[in-house]
Design a protein around this motif. Sequence first.
Motif, PDB file in Angstrom:
ATOM      1  N   HIS A  63       0.841  -1.212   0.000  1.00 21.11           N
ATOM      2  CA  HIS A  63       0.000   0.000   0.000  1.00 21.11           C
ATOM      3  C   HIS A  63       0.870   1.255   0.000  1.00 21.11           C
ATOM      4  O   HIS A  63       0.662   2.172  -0.809  1.00 21.11           O
ATOM      5  N   ALA A  71       2.542   1.730  -3.422  1.00 26.47           N
ATOM      6  CA  ALA A  71       1.666   2.259  -4.465  1.00 26.47           C
ATOM      7  C   ALA A  71       1.481   3.769  -4.301  1.00 26.47           C
ATOM      8  O   ALA A  71       1.530   4.528  -5.284  1.00 26.47           O
ATOM      9  N   LEU A  72       1.281   4.218  -3.065  1.00 22.16           N
ATOM     10  CA  LEU A  72       1.107   5.654  -2.823  1.00 22.16           C
ATOM     11  C   LEU A  72       2.395   6.419  -3.114  1.00 22.16           C
ATOM     12  O   LEU A  72       2.365   7.517  -3.699  1.00 22.16           O
ATOM     13  N   GLN A 110       2.828   6.693  -6.830  1.00 19.12           N
ATOM     14  CA  GLN A 110       1.842   7.645  -7.353  1.00 19.12           C
ATOM     15  C   GLN A 110       2.335   9.077  -7.135  1.00 19.12           C
ATOM     16  O   GLN A 110       2.272   9.918  -8.046  1.00 19.12           O
ATOM     17  N   THR A 143       4.280   8.433   3.223  1.00 18.33           N
ATOM     18  CA  THR A 143       2.991   7.818   2.872  1.00 18.33           C
ATOM     19  C   THR A 143       2.509   6.892   3.973  1.00 18.33           C
ATOM     20  O   THR A 143       1.697   5.998   3.743  1.00 18.33           O
ATOM     21  N   SER A 159      -4.994   7.510   1.324  1.00 21.50           N
ATOM     22  CA  SER A 159      -5.526   6.786   0.164  1.00 21.50           C
ATOM     23  C   SER A 159      -4.990   7.399  -1.126  1.00 21.50           C
ATOM     24  O   SER A 159      -4.393   8.483  -1.128  1.00 21.50           O
ATOM     25  N   ALA A 160      -5.246   6.715  -2.232  1.00 19.20           N
ATOM     26  CA  ALA A 160      -4.852   7.233  -3.546  1.00 19.20           C
ATOM     27  C   ALA A 160      -5.541   8.564  -3.834  1.00 19.20           C
ATOM     28  O   ALA A 160      -4.962   9.459  -4.455  1.00 19.20           O
ATOM     29  N   ASP A 166      -6.246  10.822  -1.681  1.00 23.22           N
ATOM     30  CA  ASP A 166      -5.509  11.854  -0.938  1.00 23.22           C
ATOM     31  C   ASP A 166      -4.276  12.302  -1.725  1.00 23.22           C
ATOM     32  O   ASP A 166      -3.963  13.498  -1.776  1.00 23.22           O
ATOM     33  N   ILE A 167      -3.571  11.356  -2.344  1.00 25.71           N
ATOM     34  CA  ILE A 167      -2.391  11.711  -3.134  1.00 25.71           C
ATOM     35  C   ILE A 167      -2.802  12.503  -4.368  1.00 25.71           C
ATOM     36  O   ILE A 167      -2.111  13.446  -4.778  1.00 25.71           O
ATOM     37  N   ASP A 168      -3.932  12.159  -4.968  1.00 33.10           N
ATOM     38  CA  ASP A 168      -4.435  12.951  -6.099  1.00 33.10           C
ATOM     39  C   ASP A 168      -4.664  14.400  -5.686  1.00 33.10           C
ATOM     40  O   ASP A 168      -4.306  15.339  -6.420  1.00 33.10           O
TER      41      ASP A 168
END
Length: 357
Positions: free
Chosen positions: A265, A268-269, A272, A336, A341-342, A344-346
């Motif tokens: 997890h 991945a973050l 990203q 991270t 979550s993804a 949040d990174i967006d």
Amino acid sequence: MLLLNPGPVTLTERVRKSLLQPDLCHREPEFFDLQDEARARLTAVYGLDPAVWTPVLMTGSGTAAVESMTAGLVPENGRLLIVENGVYGERISQIAKQYRVDHDVIHFEWMQAPDLAQIVAKLDAAGDRPYTNVAIIHHETTTGRLNDLSGISRVCRERGIDLLVDGVSSFAAEAIDFDDSGIVAVAATANKCVHGVPGVSFVLVRRDALAKAHSRTYYLDIARLAKLQAERNTPFTPSVQAYYALVEALRELEDAGGWQKRHAHYGALAEQARAGLAALGIDSVLPPGESSVVLRAYKLPAGVDYPRLHDWLKADGFVIYAGQGGLSKELFRISTMGNLSAADIDRLLASFARLVN
């Protein structure tokens, strides 16, 4: 506000609510049940054999665990080699000096990975005063570098040297080969990759290394703490509410699939964030293969100093971290860890885009 600093982390509601448990006296059996569960779950994170390894809990930050390990596990007439390539390696050197532990330092620049050949040469040149211990940082958050633990662990095992590991910001998210290695102790904390709250730290230590412990400190005496905890006791008043959160965080870690799932997890973050920042012209300091999944360092955007970047992102609900020492004018860091979550990174990347475009 989302915390992207290297601890403490953004908590889940599940862990946050655990702090609302009833007040509890630390001399009652209910507390010792809590302490026993925390110790059992810490041992289980990496599937350790409790006949070989024991967890030692203490009230304090991760530095307390590192201090307890360093001051207690180098034998009375032992000699320690400290591998430095960042702030936290240098901190171990300061601890060793404070407690008058016989030690030497092998220093590498902050942006440099430790050179295993140089370490081997230093160990083998020790002569009639061989090193009994080596200390190294696993994840050096100064730069986000993941040091080569397997290589140095093998070297120590081959020479009968006990390896002490600062795993404060890697435990529960990065691979640590506790078995078939030279590692005898790993110091860590509740409020980083475990996703607990500040106030509890711990050392996972081999029982045979603990048997050689030499007390140089009072409050952080690792041998006394280990003995009393095994007897369902404690020498001092622990941070009881933080123990509640530690146990709940460890339950949550197991429910989520353990450290391997957490590693995936985070990874991945982190990727990203790295790819998104690269698209905006903001480069990472280290390549992914040399970095942890927990935290990465990035070069400051052209024409933007750290205070402006920090305040801009904070206004959008994100707390990042500055570079340390001389790196403060060159880079910033994003972790991270925590309940992220993804999406949040967006949102983070969108905030960066508004700043630099």
